[in-house]
Design an enzyme around this catalytic site. Structure first.
Site, short mmCIF file in Angstrom:
data_model
loop_
_atom_site.label_atom_id
_atom_site.label_comp_id
_atom_site.label_asym_id
_atom_site.label_seq_id
_atom_site.Cartn_x
_atom_site.Cartn_y
_atom_site.Cartn_z
CG ASP A 1 6.71 28.26 -20.94
OD1 ASP A 1 7.22 27.89 -19.87
OD2 ASP A 1 6.88 29.40 -21.42
CE LYS B 1 4.67 32.09 -22.96
NZ LYS B 1 5.53 30.98 -23.43
CE LYS C 1 7.62 33.31 -21.15
NZ LYS C 1 8.18 31.97 -21.48
#
Length: 292
Positions: free
Chosen positions: A137, A201, A237
């Site tokens: 990430d 995300k 996400k």
């Protein structure tokens, strides 16, 4: 690649009024999804996260072992999708997970601000993958994006995607709370996907405004439009401040409304969380649960 020019292939319009219209519909539909089956699916889509300054090898090891023992205490509930930690704990997580099928996620690239040298971002990312991370990430260079340096921001994502390789999932954090407008969130979403993101995300959870349903709508619509043009499915996400079962269900319903049920699997839908896990377990079990 000149990524700014790539944006011209898409309609960049995104207004608060249009977002609100979709969100009203999702809020109307959400109560029907407040069921044990949906709670279980959401639980199985969690990236169980610990990103605190008090983390240590001993604490992370004990925490992961508890996650691995989950099935002994709760039957009929899928375990979380992954464990998410700082890169220096990836090896510790790997030792605790062993041969289990739980993915290891590492934040990287100068998380949470993305303010360091590109060479450092690349080395940190490479080391996390070498130590066993299945998923990475990273955060976009928000300052560059807000300055209109779209090519610089997106080329960095491309380089980090090349660094992790095709077998490692790259999730790109937009830090939507700092982007302020639906149009900017849409642009950042499209740039990240064009540059190679496997997931986009919402947030790091380290700024004042984290995940919001409004940002989720814009991001999911961008994913839908990108998929329609390219045929490539990118995951969504939600992360940062998602604490209750009802909040998780709303994000589930937004994904369902905009992208359809085919996106509602751990391969395309994740929730970054810590306290949410206990609340979902409580909703499933019908009484308060404090497992983690």
């Amino acid at each position: 690649m000149e990524y700014g020019n790539q944006l011209n292939q898409y309609d960049l319009t995104a207004t608060p009024e249009a977002v609100e219209k979709v969100l009203v519909r999702a809020r109307e539909l959400a109560p029907r999804n407040e069921t044990a089956d949906v709670y279980k699916l959401c639980y199985g889509c969690i990236d169980l996260t610990s990103l605190g300054c008090t983390d240590s090898d001993a604490r992370i090891g004990a925490w992961v072992r508890k996650a691995m023992e989950f099935g002994r205490h709760f039957s009929g509930i899928p375990n979380v999708a992954s464990i998410c930690v700082y890169p220096n704990f990836v090896e510790v997580v790997g030792l605790a997970v062993g041969d289990g099928n739980m993915a290891i996620t590492s934040v990287s690239g100068g998380f949470p601000s993305s303010q360091t040298f590109l060479e450092v971002k690349m080395l940190e990312t490479a080391m996390a993958v070498e130590n066993g991370a299945d998923e990475i990430d990273i955060v976009i260079s928000v300052g560059e994006f807000l300055s209109g340096e779209y090519d610089r921001m997106a080329n960095e994502i491309e380089m980090l995607k090349n660094e992790v390789g095709p077998d490692t999932v790259l999730k790109v954090i937009l830090e939507t709370g700092e982007l302020k407008s639906p149009e900017l969130i849409r642009k950042a979403s499209l740039l990240a996907m064009i540059a190679g993101a496997d997931f986009i995300k919402t947030s790091t959870g380290k700024v004042a405004v984290s995940a919001t349903p409004e940002a989720a709508v814009v991001m999911c619509e961008a994913i839908r439009d990108y998929h329609a043009k390219t045929g490539r499915k990118v995951g969504f996400k939600a992360a940062g401040g998602v604490r209750t079962a009802s909040e998780a269900v709303l994000y589930y319903t937004i994904v369902e409304t905009v992208l359809g049920k085919e996106w509602l699997t751990p391969f395309l839908f994740r929730i970054g969380a810590s306290s949410l896990a206990n609340d979902l377990l409580g909703a499933i079990e019908g009484h308060p649960v404090k497992y983690f």
